[in-house]
Write an enzyme that holds these catalytic residues in place. Structure first.
Site, short mmCIF file in Angstrom:
data_model
loop_
_atom_site.label_atom_id
_atom_site.label_comp_id
_atom_site.label_asym_id
_atom_site.label_seq_id
_atom_site.Cartn_x
_atom_site.Cartn_y
_atom_site.Cartn_z
N ASP A 11 0.86 -1.19 0.00
CA ASP A 11 0.00 0.00 0.00
C ASP A 11 0.89 1.23 0.00
O ASP A 11 2.06 1.16 0.38
CB ASP A 11 -0.92 0.01 1.22
CG ASP A 11 -1.96 1.12 1.15
OD1 ASP A 11 -2.85 1.02 0.30
OD2 ASP A 11 -1.87 2.08 1.92
N SER A 12 0.31 2.34 -0.43
CA SER A 12 1.06 3.59 -0.40
C SER A 12 1.31 4.06 1.03
O SER A 12 2.17 4.91 1.26
CB SER A 12 0.31 4.68 -1.18
OG SER A 12 -0.98 4.87 -0.61
N CYS A 74 -4.09 -1.35 -2.51
CA CYS A 74 -4.15 0.10 -2.70
C CYS A 74 -4.96 0.33 -3.96
O CYS A 74 -4.59 -0.16 -5.03
CB CYS A 74 -2.74 0.66 -2.84
SG CYS A 74 -2.65 2.40 -3.31
N GLU A 159 -5.26 9.74 8.65
CA GLU A 159 -3.84 9.58 9.00
C GLU A 159 -3.41 10.53 10.11
O GLU A 159 -2.39 10.30 10.76
CB GLU A 159 -2.98 9.73 7.75
CG GLU A 159 -3.21 8.60 6.75
CD GLU A 159 -2.05 8.38 5.80
OE1 GLU A 159 -1.19 9.28 5.70
OE2 GLU A 159 -2.01 7.30 5.17
N CYS A 193 -11.35 2.95 -1.06
CA CYS A 193 -10.03 3.31 -0.55
C CYS A 193 -9.88 2.55 0.75
O CYS A 193 -10.80 2.54 1.57
CB CYS A 193 -9.91 4.82 -0.33
SG CYS A 193 -8.38 5.30 0.53
N HIS A 195 -8.33 3.17 3.35
CA HIS A 195 -8.40 3.98 4.57
C HIS A 195 -9.84 4.13 5.07
O HIS A 195 -10.08 4.23 6.28
CB HIS A 195 -7.87 5.39 4.29
CG HIS A 195 -6.38 5.52 4.31
ND1 HIS A 195 -5.58 4.96 3.34
CD2 HIS A 195 -5.54 6.18 5.15
CE1 HIS A 195 -4.31 5.26 3.59
NE2 HIS A 195 -4.27 6.00 4.68
#
Length: 274
Positions: A11-12, A74, A159, A193, A195
């Site tokens: 993942d990024s 991702c 984040e 996504c 996240h």
């Protein structure tokens, strides 16, 4: 041949840990190595060429670690880099290895959840601009109408551990109102996504009744179980010691402090200089 042949999960940044968590629930026996390219995150607003170059570099690193299979957990990398890597690079790097993404498993299943044939995609700008979900859903479910909404502020909120704060309410409601305003009758929203599952409670709080919200982790994990059953030539190469190793291209200390939010438990990572 490497003695350890883990499954690679890329993942990024941190989001792929939500997918890895679900994979571990279904397939705990295998070895896994996770790489978060945090030093170059976010990928969502980067060009196709940049995302492809970064992702390819990380795939090469996974292969050097002995991984016979790499999961691009991702959406942006899956949208902007996966097809090129599969078609152009895999034959040169290692034709016996495989690289899979998160978009196809999701689009194969999504039609099972809608009654109105109208779904909404909530994603990064890069994933929306790629059109990957619209293209893939059309292949499997040509009658489904897809609306998309880019939510560029959601990843920074998560984040920075602000996703449960009152300050996040405005941005969650804004993008939900936008997507639902694009098409009457949307009954499925996909969090495209990795996240976004961390915003699930807040999203559900502001949604009208009758809308199903889908996260990708469980869908991707089920798809991997099925893939390994269908491809024993790959499955037999995956080592089974129950080991998990985590790497980040940024500060390992910072990664460890944030990662438990996504992974659900503490972990210790190592720094990787690419």
């Amino acid at each position: 041949m490497a003695t350890s042949q883990p499954i690679g999960i890329f993942d990024s940044g941190y989001g792929g840990l939500t997918v890895m968590k679900e994979i571990l629930r279904k397939l705990p026996q295998y070895d896994y190595v996770y790489l978060g390219d945090n030093a170059r995150a976010p990928y969502g607003n980067r060009s196709f060429e940049t995302v492809y170059r970064y992702t390819l570099q990380c795939v090469e690193w996974f292969f050097e670690q002995g991984c016979p299979l790499v999961i691009l957990a991702c959406n942006t990398a899956s949208a902007k880099a996966l097809r090129t890597i599969q078609q152009n690079d895999l034959q040169k790097l290692n034709p016996n290895n495989r690289v899979l993404g998160v978009i196809r498993p999701t689009t194969e299943k999504i039609g099972e959840f809608t009654k109105t044939n109208k779904i909404g995609i909530l994603a990064t700008s890069g994933t929306v601009q790629s059109g990957s979900y619209t293209i893939e859903i059309e292949k499997f479910y040509p009658r489904i109408h897809v609306s998309q909404e880019a939510c560029p502020i959601w990843v920074p909120l998560i984040e920075n551990n602000e996703h449960n704060s009152p300050g996040a309410d405005y941005f969650v409601k804004k993008h939900l109102n936008n997507i639902l305003g694009k098409e009457q009758g949307i009954d499925v929203l996909l969090l495209a996504c990795t996240h976004y599952p961390l915003l699930l409670n807040k999203i559900q709080q502001f949604l009208p009744a009758g809308i199903t919200v889908l996260s990708q982790g469980e869908i991707v994990a089920d798809s991997l179980v099925n893939y390994l059953q269908r491809h024993p030539e790959i499955e037999q190469r995956c080592s089974r010691n129950g080991e998990r190793t985590f790497y980040t291209t940024d500060s390992a200390e910072d990664f460890d402090n944030h990662a438990s939010i996504f992974f659900g438990q503490p972990l210790q990572s190592k720094h990787l200089a690419l």
